[in-house]
Design an enzyme around this catalytic site. Structure first.
Site, mmCIF file in Angstrom:
data_model
loop_
_atom_site.group_PDB
_atom_site.id
_atom_site.type_symbol
_atom_site.label_atom_id
_atom_site.label_comp_id
_atom_site.label_asym_id
_atom_site.label_seq_id
_atom_site.Cartn_x
_atom_site.Cartn_y
_atom_site.Cartn_z
ATOM 1 N N TYR A 151 0.825 -1.209 0.000
ATOM 2 C CA TYR A 151 0.000 0.000 0.000
ATOM 3 C C TYR A 151 0.857 1.256 0.000
ATOM 4 O O TYR A 151 1.965 1.238 0.507
ATOM 5 C CB TYR A 151 -0.907 0.041 1.232
ATOM 6 C CG TYR A 151 -1.981 -1.011 1.263
ATOM 7 C CD1 TYR A 151 -2.324 -1.751 0.136
ATOM 8 C CD2 TYR A 151 -2.666 -1.286 2.444
ATOM 9 C CE1 TYR A 151 -3.324 -2.711 0.194
ATOM 10 C CE2 TYR A 151 -3.660 -2.246 2.504
ATOM 11 C CZ TYR A 151 -3.985 -2.953 1.386
ATOM 12 O OH TYR A 151 -4.970 -3.911 1.444
ATOM 13 N N SER A 176 -13.492 -4.754 1.261
ATOM 14 C CA SER A 176 -14.321 -4.170 0.213
ATOM 15 C C SER A 176 -15.814 -4.337 0.489
ATOM 16 O O SER A 176 -16.582 -4.697 -0.404
ATOM 17 C CB SER A 176 -13.960 -4.786 -1.153
ATOM 18 O OG SER A 176 -14.353 -3.952 -2.216
ATOM 19 N N LEU A 219 -18.028 -2.203 0.719
ATOM 20 C CA LEU A 219 -18.817 -1.258 -0.085
ATOM 21 C C LEU A 219 -18.548 -1.425 -1.579
ATOM 22 O O LEU A 219 -18.964 -0.578 -2.381
ATOM 23 C CB LEU A 219 -18.511 0.183 0.346
ATOM 24 C CG LEU A 219 -18.930 0.551 1.769
ATOM 25 C CD1 LEU A 219 -18.501 1.973 2.096
ATOM 26 C CD2 LEU A 219 -20.435 0.389 1.948
ATOM 27 N N GLY A 220 -17.882 -2.505 -1.957
ATOM 28 C CA GLY A 220 -17.651 -2.758 -3.381
ATOM 29 C C GLY A 220 -16.958 -1.595 -4.079
ATOM 30 O O GLY A 220 -17.451 -1.094 -5.087
ATOM 31 N N PHE A 221 -15.791 -1.175 -3.506
ATOM 32 C CA PHE A 221 -15.045 -0.046 -4.075
ATOM 33 C C PHE A 221 -15.881 1.227 -4.135
ATOM 34 O O PHE A 221 -15.723 2.057 -5.020
ATOM 35 C CB PHE A 221 -14.513 -0.389 -5.466
ATOM 36 C CG PHE A 221 -13.095 -0.858 -5.476
ATOM 37 C CD1 PHE A 221 -12.125 -0.198 -6.212
ATOM 38 C CD2 PHE A 221 -12.715 -1.971 -4.739
ATOM 39 C CE1 PHE A 221 -10.811 -0.641 -6.214
ATOM 40 C CE2 PHE A 221 -11.413 -2.420 -4.728
ATOM 41 C CZ PHE A 221 -10.447 -1.751 -5.471
ATOM 42 N N THR A 275 -19.023 1.467 -4.838
ATOM 43 C CA THR A 275 -20.191 1.401 -5.714
ATOM 44 C C THR A 275 -21.483 1.295 -4.917
ATOM 45 O O THR A 275 -22.513 1.872 -5.304
ATOM 46 C CB THR A 275 -20.096 0.208 -6.680
ATOM 47 O OG1 THR A 275 -19.973 -1.013 -5.918
ATOM 48 C CG2 THR A 275 -18.894 0.343 -7.609
ATOM 49 N N LEU A 276 -21.444 0.578 -3.779
ATOM 50 C CA LEU A 276 -22.653 0.345 -3.002
ATOM 51 C C LEU A 276 -23.099 1.572 -2.207
ATOM 52 O O LEU A 276 -24.177 1.555 -1.601
ATOM 53 C CB LEU A 276 -22.464 -0.856 -2.073
ATOM 54 C CG LEU A 276 -22.474 -2.209 -2.796
ATOM 55 C CD1 LEU A 276 -21.911 -3.308 -1.924
ATOM 56 C CD2 LEU A 276 -23.898 -2.555 -3.250
ATOM 57 N N GLY A 322 -23.798 4.169 -3.825
ATOM 58 C CA GLY A 322 -24.663 4.797 -4.816
ATOM 59 C C GLY A 322 -24.057 6.019 -5.469
ATOM 60 O O GLY A 322 -24.687 6.650 -6.330
ATOM 61 N N LYS A 323 -22.809 6.340 -5.124
ATOM 62 C CA LYS A 323 -22.239 7.601 -5.612
ATOM 63 C C LYS A 323 -21.913 7.596 -7.101
ATOM 64 O O LYS A 323 -21.727 8.662 -7.694
ATOM 65 C CB LYS A 323 -20.990 7.969 -4.816
ATOM 66 C CG LYS A 323 -19.807 7.022 -4.978
ATOM 67 C CD LYS A 323 -18.671 7.467 -4.057
ATOM 68 C CE LYS A 323 -17.450 6.564 -4.173
ATOM 69 N NZ LYS A 323 -16.367 7.006 -3.263
#
Length: 343
Positions: A53, A232, A234-236, A238-239, A241-242
């Site tokens: 990282y 993950s 929040l699925g990168f 995506t979840l 909604g942004k």
């Protein structure tokens, strides 16, 4: 904040882990310290880093996240915190890491010493293999291909190196990441046969768009006593909604080509359905996604990551929300319509 035993170890970890892979790319040292202070003040005792990282990985920034965390850690009560980091695996072109990363005894020792130096600590609580030394499908790949086999270090030799580091007091426990049921069984059985340290955890992706852990790995880890550190959730992003209705200035936009598993067919439709469900139950999509992951019986801790304090606060506030049976049924109905679009 609740605390749970990690596998068969003596570690009691917070149900939320602070992920740090934005530190050094999207977050400055000062921003990183503020996030760490806020998370600890709200009950988090578990911090996850990696020698690779920040992300996306680059030679110029490799190790910077550990350095940022180390600057902060040197001013803390070390025995009150659980620090996890990871050794980089082979096969992804990161030749700047040790001249080509492998999970060999020599490289394990070198990687551990370098992480300890950057983290400014004498020991690492959980030392994880970021992905296997052997050939396996990872990071959105869904099929095993025996035609891409490569030279690999026997698992018993990997465990032997970790045993030496445990004996030396440099690490306390060993974990896996991005592993398969086959790999988990190989590690646990090799440890039993050679009387070497057992792995105590697995860090794999798990979220509303990718529930593949549920078949195969959930049973395997339950029987072999490994705790899941779900990354993950929040699925990168995506979840949240942004990304609906246009590009957001998040990682998926800022770093094209990164997080490709969330650019697959049916992901937008599934995300829209979960976001609409959250609206119907008067819940933020972020809260719905995180509360779902945290509710699963096989999840020991959910790894959150944020680039802003507002995001971090919202993520941590999700611990106050519990899933009821009716909401879980509605989630399952969407999952049946859109099963694992981002494996």
């Amino acid at each position: 904040m609740n605390y749970r035993q990690l596998g068969n170890s003596d570690l009691k970890v917070s149900e939320i882990t602070l992920g740090t892979m934005t530190f050094g790319e999207q977050n400055s040292p000062e921003e990183a310290a503020r996030q760490l202070d806020y998370a600890i003040a709200h009950g988090v005792n578990f911090i996850d880093v990696a020698e690779m990282y920040p992300v996306p990985p680059r030679a110029e920034t490799q190790g910077r996240t550990e350095d940022y965390v180390g600057r902060w850690l040197s001013k803390q009560s070390r025995d009150k915190l659980i620090i996890a980091t990871k050794i980089t695996g082979p096969g992804r072109g990161f030749e700047w890491v040790r001249g080509g990363p492998r999970i060999t005894p020599k490289q394990i020792r070198a990687a551990t010493d370098a992480s300890l130096t950057r983290l400014k600590t004498d020991y690492i609580d959980l030392y994880q293999i970021h992905w296997p030394d052997r050939n396996v499908p990872t990071f959105g790949q869904s099929e095993y291909d025996p035609g891409t086999e490569r030279e690999t270090t026997p698992i018993v030799e990997q465990l032997g190196a970790f045993a030496d580091l445990i004996q030396a007091g440099k690490i306390r426990h060993v974990g896996l990441s991005n592993e398969t049921p086959c790999g988990v069984c190989q590690f646990t059985h090799a440890a039993e046969e050679a009387r070497l340290p057992r792995v105590v955890s697995i860090q794999n992706a798990y979220n509303l768009l990718n529930r593949t852990f549920e078949f195969g790995l959930a049973e395997t880890c339950h029987r072999e006593q490994l705790g899941l550190l779900a990354y993950s959730p929040l699925g990168f992003g995506t979840l949240t909604g942004k990304y609906i209705g246009g590009a957001d200035a998040g990682r998926m936009t800022r770093f094209p080509g990164f997080g490709q598993r969330y650019n697959k067919p049916m992901v937008p439709e599934a995300v829209a359905a979960y976001v609409e469900l959250a609206r119907q139950v008067h819940m933020h999509p972020t809260t719905l996604a995180l509360a779902f992951v945290r509710s699963r019986w096989f999840v020991t801790s959910t790894i959150i990551g944020a680039t802003t304090m507002e995001q971090l606060q919202q993520n941590l506030d999700s611990v106050e929300v519990a899933m009821d049976a009716g909401l879980l049924e509605k989630i399952q109905a969407i999952h049946t319509r859109y099963p694992n679009p981002a494996p």
